[in-house]
Design a protein around this motif. Sequence first.
Motif, PDB file in Angstrom:
ATOM      1  N   HIS A  77       0.869  -1.182   0.000  1.00  0.00           N
ATOM      2  CA  HIS A  77       0.000   0.000   0.000  1.00  0.00           C
ATOM      3  C   HIS A  77       0.903   1.229   0.000  1.00  0.00           C
ATOM      4  CE1 HIS A  77      -4.179   1.508   0.661  1.00  0.00           C
ATOM      5  NE2 HIS A  77      -3.513   2.620   0.981  1.00  0.00           N
ATOM      6  N   THR A 103      -5.863   6.431  -7.397  1.00  0.00           N
ATOM      7  CA  THR A 103      -6.312   5.967  -6.081  1.00  0.00           C
ATOM      8  C   THR A 103      -7.702   5.334  -6.169  1.00  0.00           C
ATOM      9  OG1 THR A 103      -5.014   7.698  -5.005  1.00  0.00           O
ATOM     10  CG2 THR A 103      -6.774   6.695  -3.710  1.00  0.00           C
ATOM     11  N   ARG A 104      -8.575   5.959  -6.916  1.00  0.00           N
ATOM     12  CA  ARG A 104      -9.929   5.427  -7.056  1.00  0.00           C
ATOM     13  C   ARG A 104      -9.946   4.117  -7.836  1.00  0.00           C
ATOM     14  NH1 ARG A 104     -12.653  11.379  -8.143  1.00  0.00           N
ATOM     15  NH2 ARG A 104     -13.080  11.856  -5.936  1.00  0.00           N
ATOM     16  N   SER A 105      -8.992   3.964  -8.756  1.00  0.00           N
ATOM     17  CA  SER A 105      -8.903   2.718  -9.519  1.00  0.00           C
ATOM     18  C   SER A 105      -8.269   1.594  -8.709  1.00  0.00           C
ATOM     19  CB  SER A 105      -8.090   2.938 -10.796  1.00  0.00           C
ATOM     20  OG  SER A 105      -8.720   3.856 -11.654  1.00  0.00           O
ATOM     21  N   HIS A 106      -7.469   1.960  -7.704  1.00  0.00           N
ATOM     22  CA  HIS A 106      -6.753   0.961  -6.902  1.00  0.00           C
ATOM     23  C   HIS A 106      -6.870   1.307  -5.409  1.00  0.00           C
ATOM     24  CE1 HIS A 106      -4.845  -0.504 -10.621  1.00  0.00           C
ATOM     25  NE2 HIS A 106      -4.697   0.771 -10.932  1.00  0.00           N
ATOM     26  N   PRO A 107      -8.100   1.330  -4.890  1.00  0.00           N
ATOM     27  CA  PRO A 107      -8.283   1.739  -3.486  1.00  0.00           C
ATOM     28  C   PRO A 107      -7.645   0.786  -2.491  1.00  0.00           C
ATOM     29  CG  PRO A 107     -10.306   0.803  -4.379  1.00  0.00           C
ATOM     30  CD  PRO A 107      -9.366   0.967  -5.541  1.00  0.00           C
ATOM     31  N   ASP A 108      -7.400  -0.450  -2.904  1.00  0.00           N
ATOM     32  CA  ASP A 108      -6.750  -1.398  -2.011  1.00  0.00           C
ATOM     33  C   ASP A 108      -5.249  -1.163  -1.924  1.00  0.00           C
ATOM     34  OD1 ASP A 108      -6.611  -2.101  -4.751  1.00  0.00           O
ATOM     35  OD2 ASP A 108      -6.058  -4.161  -4.239  1.00  0.00           O
ATOM     36  N   LYS A 109      -4.717  -0.383  -2.860  1.00  0.00           N
ATOM     37  CA  LYS A 109      -3.275  -0.168  -2.910  1.00  0.00           C
ATOM     38  C   LYS A 109      -2.849   1.275  -2.637  1.00  0.00           C
ATOM     39  CE  LYS A 109      -2.079  -3.921  -6.119  1.00  0.00           C
ATOM     40  NZ  LYS A 109      -1.277  -4.628  -5.106  1.00  0.00           N
ATOM     41  N   THR A 111      -3.675   5.368  -1.122  1.00  0.00           N
ATOM     42  CA  THR A 111      -4.391   6.375  -0.351  1.00  0.00           C
ATOM     43  C   THR A 111      -3.916   7.736  -0.849  1.00  0.00           C
ATOM     44  OG1 THR A 111      -4.665   5.016   1.628  1.00  0.00           O
ATOM     45  CG2 THR A 111      -4.698   7.407   1.935  1.00  0.00           C
ATOM     46  N   TYR A 112      -4.866   8.643  -1.064  1.00  0.00           N
ATOM     47  CA  TYR A 112      -4.491   9.972  -1.528  1.00  0.00           C
ATOM     48  C   TYR A 112      -4.618  10.989  -0.397  1.00  0.00           C
ATOM     49  CZ  TYR A 112      -4.108  14.296  -4.111  1.00  0.00           C
ATOM     50  OH  TYR A 112      -3.692  15.540  -4.539  1.00  0.00           O
ATOM     51  N   ASN A 136     -12.055  12.091   0.254  1.00  0.00           N
ATOM     52  CA  ASN A 136     -12.091  11.190   1.410  1.00  0.00           C
ATOM     53  C   ASN A 136     -10.762  11.240   2.170  1.00  0.00           C
ATOM     54  OD1 ASN A 136     -13.239   9.296   3.156  1.00  0.00           O
ATOM     55  ND2 ASN A 136     -12.401   7.575   1.994  1.00  0.00           N
TER      56      ASN A 136
END
Length: 348
Positions: A77, A103-109, A111-112, A136
């Motif tokens: 992450h 970030t939205r495409s890879h929320p598991d990886k 954080t913005y 968020n």
Amino acid sequence: MYEKNGERYFVVDGHIALWDARESNHRNVHGKQFIDCFYDYHENLSPEDVVWDYDTYTYYGGDRLLRDVFVEGYVDHAIFQPVLLKDFYVNGFGQTEEALALTRSHPDKLTYNHSYDPRYEEAGLQQLREDATRMNLQGVKLYTAEWHGDSRGYKLDDPWSRRYLEECIELGIRNIHVHKGPTIRPLDRDAFDVADIDIVATDYLDLRFIVEHVGLPRLEDFCWIATQESNVYGGLAVAMPFIHNRPRYFAQIMGELLYWIGEDKILFGSDYALWTPKWLIEKFVDFQIPDDLLTDYSQITVEQKKKILGLNAAALYDIEVPSGLGLTESTRQDGAEVTARAREAAPS
């Protein structure tokens, strides 16, 4: 995830960026000065086989970031810590929308974290509220030496800065990352001084202040502050690459940090794309404090490395650690013994 000698390390890179420093984005000569300074750090502190060419360095894009950080870099992450620099770059240095889309495409990886500047006063405060909802936000990255008109920096305890910190509490933004490290041309060195951390950490106990670059070259000042303030943490970005060409200096940095603030408040960061995480993680897992320095410091343990490489940041950001990648009972006991010995030697 990185694995070596039967140990598995959950890795959170607490400091990455996606920037555009191409000439077409320069607002003035300072845009070139800034990226040239970055490139000097990259070129002089990296192993020769991982040095990028200059043009790639000015803009590398999201696809390369994903490859370097997650595919090749062992990271589980990563957290964006953007710098805006609107006075130097037409569209800003950090690429907000591109990083947010990743970030939205890879929320598991990913954080913005976003950034703000309290010198925008009420208008900026309203923007922070909108950004917190849209993005968020769990954290922000502050650059106290950033230029804004005639101003060449601000202090965290300035009246408007306090207003923004209080708003962060209201918005649930608890992680305040602050660049308090080496100067970058043309910014002013003293605008990165760590002293204001001491003031706001005392006054805003609901916030956690992550001092990026552990205050270098003011490491001693940072350590004295962070050992007294329970909500002050240290980010290792910029300190990490010294593990390659100044390993003894890096050992002294780690020794001081572990002695004063302890392994629970130190966070790994590659500062991508200044440096890529792969070689930093490999060298850190192998790293040992030299024997002749053990008269002053305790040897770093596997448990401490696991906390620093990912578990501490995971706790700050509520990132789920997969089963089996936390601490085992044996490493907890080994680490506790080392920490106890260090604490017994600390001043009361």
